[in-house]
Design a protein around this motif. Sequence first.
Motif, mmCIF file in Angstrom:
data_model
loop_
_atom_site.group_PDB
_atom_site.id
_atom_site.type_symbol
_atom_site.label_atom_id
_atom_site.label_comp_id
_atom_site.label_asym_id
_atom_site.label_seq_id
_atom_site.Cartn_x
_atom_site.Cartn_y
_atom_site.Cartn_z
ATOM 1 N N ALA A 1 0.835 -1.209 0.000
ATOM 2 C CA ALA A 1 0.000 0.000 0.000
ATOM 3 C C ALA A 1 0.864 1.250 0.000
ATOM 4 N N ALA B 1 -11.590 -7.142 4.236
ATOM 5 C CA ALA B 1 -11.692 -6.104 3.211
ATOM 6 C C ALA B 1 -10.454 -6.095 2.325
ATOM 7 N N GLY B 2 -10.691 -6.099 1.019
ATOM 8 C CA GLY B 2 -9.596 -6.081 0.061
ATOM 9 C C GLY B 2 -9.026 -7.448 -0.238
ATOM 10 N N TYR C 1 -4.836 -12.368 -0.698
ATOM 11 C CA TYR C 1 -3.692 -11.506 -0.402
ATOM 12 C C TYR C 1 -2.819 -11.321 -1.638
ATOM 13 N N LEU D 1 -4.425 -8.820 -3.896
ATOM 14 C CA LEU D 1 -4.274 -7.477 -3.336
ATOM 15 C C LEU D 1 -2.865 -6.952 -3.594
ATOM 16 N N LYS E 1 -2.604 -6.036 -7.252
ATOM 17 C CA LYS E 1 -3.417 -4.842 -7.515
ATOM 18 C C LYS E 1 -2.662 -3.578 -7.116
ATOM 19 N N ARG E 2 -1.833 -3.704 -6.091
ATOM 20 C CA ARG E 2 -1.038 -2.566 -5.615
ATOM 21 C C ARG E 2 0.338 -2.504 -6.284
#
Length: 369
Positions: free
Chosen positions: A25, A74-75, A150, A153, A156-157
Amino acid sequence: MTATSDILVIGGGIAGISAAAELSADARVTVLETEEAIGYHSSGRSAAIFIRNYGNATLRALNAVAEPVLKEPAGISENSLLSPRGELMIANEDELEALESYLEGAEGMERISPDEAVILVPILRREKIAAAAIERNAQDIDVDRMLQGYARLLRKRDGKIITNAPARNITFSKGLWSVETPAGNFQAPILINAAGAWADNVAEMAGVRKVGLSPMRRSAILLPSPPDHDITNWPLFVTASEQWYAKPEAGKLFVSPADEDPVEPHDAWPDDMVMAEGLDRFEKAVTVPVTRVEKSWAGLRSFVADRTPVVGFDAKADGFFWLAGQGGYGMQTAPALASLTAALCLEKSSALSPNIISALSPARFSSRK
């Protein structure tokens, strides 16, 4: 060419992937995985259960932080990663002290009678049970959905997962860790050692002192469902001294001898004698015979001496971060340890108390030789 990131993670099990996802993130993160797929070793061979009271006081604190994430990931996933199961603990006369020790400080554990235990799991031999307790809120974990969530995620980042990338050489120079692999060379100022059973090997390659990690083999056996029984809603059931444990698994009965045999890091497989001895202990506690084994496998649970994970920067190696020693608690503590890893690496606050962070820190090994 050498690919540069803010953070390199060695190990694509649940520990490395979840930590990388949290870190991505705010940082450029690359995960290096030895095998051709993530979660190949211990993460892919988990008993897949969340037990709030499993482990020592530090681990129970991690469980408390992880549970809300597993319920509302979430995520990571649109739905909860948990589903109802329960954990029934039984004790014979020789195990009463072990049961009392487990119940000390436990939350949400309810003492029940031996008769009530047999109602919950009808194949148990009533005469073998001196006492029992149940944690009704113990839950199954969808480990594959968790790991892949995970990983999605992370990607995606803009994080990267490089498979077939075993570390061949690790060096530190001018504030950067460099890792040479068959898939290329990589560098970053922070190197996270999330290599599971191989974490001490990675440290040695990097010129960092080991923490005394001991990989332990844990075997698993899949048996047919006991005839004339609907096992769907049975809890996981385990002896207080952990001589074996069992739970429903996709219409079959999953049984583990609960073995902890020290081994070298390797692609684990079960030992026939260990399985036979474990099944004999199990069979003596139940009213149905073991007729055949449908499948068996093994994984490695890696511990340090105090059986508490090792999480934090090494006291004597700049930028070298330990994320190791999760033992048999890796899946259920992953959200908490991933969050802590991100907090420590990015110098942010953590939901964990300073005492818990200190108990996890590799600084406790700073006097090792």
